[in-house]
Scaffold this active site. Sequence first.
Site, PDB file in Angstrom:
ATOM      1  N   ASP A 179      37.050  40.374  40.879  1.00 53.58           N
ATOM      2  CA  ASP A 179      37.359  38.986  40.933  1.00 53.58           C
ATOM      3  C   ASP A 179      36.243  38.387  40.435  1.00 53.58           C
ATOM      4  O   ASP A 179      34.939  38.382  40.692  1.00 53.58           O
ATOM      5  CB  ASP A 179      37.593  38.663  42.538  1.00 53.58           C
ATOM      6  CG  ASP A 179      38.049  37.407  42.694  1.00 53.58           C
ATOM      7  OD1 ASP A 179      38.737  36.742  41.544  1.00 53.58           O
ATOM      8  OD2 ASP A 179      38.270  36.681  43.707  1.00 53.58           O
ATOM      9  N   ASN A 209      49.836  37.112  39.806  1.00 49.18           N
ATOM     10  CA  ASN A 209      49.148  36.516  38.433  1.00 49.18           C
ATOM     11  C   ASN A 209      50.011  35.810  37.595  1.00 49.18           C
ATOM     12  O   ASN A 209      49.520  35.035  36.842  1.00 49.18           O
ATOM     13  CB  ASN A 209      48.182  37.674  37.904  1.00 49.18           C
ATOM     14  CG  ASN A 209      47.057  37.781  38.609  1.00 49.18           C
ATOM     15  OD1 ASN A 209      46.469  38.981  38.420  1.00 49.18           O
ATOM     16  ND2 ASN A 209      46.501  37.151  39.664  1.00 49.18           N
TER      17      ASN A 209
END
Length: 230
Positions: free
Chosen positions: A15, A63
């Site tokens: 991330d 996503n």
Amino acid sequence: MNKGSLPSHVGIIMDGNRRWALGKRLSSLEGYKEGLKRAKEIVKYSLRVGIKCLSFYVFSTENWRRDDCEIENLMFLIANYLRAEFDFYEKNGIKIIVSGDVESLSGEVKSSIKDSISFSKNFNNLILNLAINYGGRNEILRAVKKFVSSDFDLESLNENIFSSFLDNPELPDLDLLIRTGGNIRISNFFLWRIAYSELIFSNVLWPEYYDTRYSKDLECFQFRRRNFGR
């Protein structure tokens, strides 16, 4: 570092690529490219210290909610990077496997994944598991559907049998889960396999997560006592 007490299977939620790029006034694509460099460094370090399984959370089922252009760029990177690294896989004995709903991906990405898996299937120094179009709940749901379609009787179902219907059932459970980027959550990653994982949440954005930081996190793991419910 005492190699005997290292984790066998490390999972990483990478991330912070977009925030890193934003902070440097770069496109998100440049953030992902820099993130790929860190991923390769972490693979090299894992090989050096003897870790046998490494899983990267590359693209989640959630996503798809992102901007279409960003998704297209990321899929292009995935497809091209996998094929560009064949020499690296062979030189270092890296076996590529993929977790996730691969069949729902585009033809180009799917072809690149299948070529990488086929090319590296006999290598055995490190299993590099890429979670692409992956979600923990989705994996469990797909496993349930496969079980229902199998010849197994419901009364025979136990954890070992159910695990055999997961993606890449030969993978061991995660010993260590690392998330970079400062967020303290697991984001639907390997829900079945992290039951007894040690968790480390790093404030470092992924493009700045160098092998020196990784080494410190591995050392942190070594000092933890794992009871497994005992």
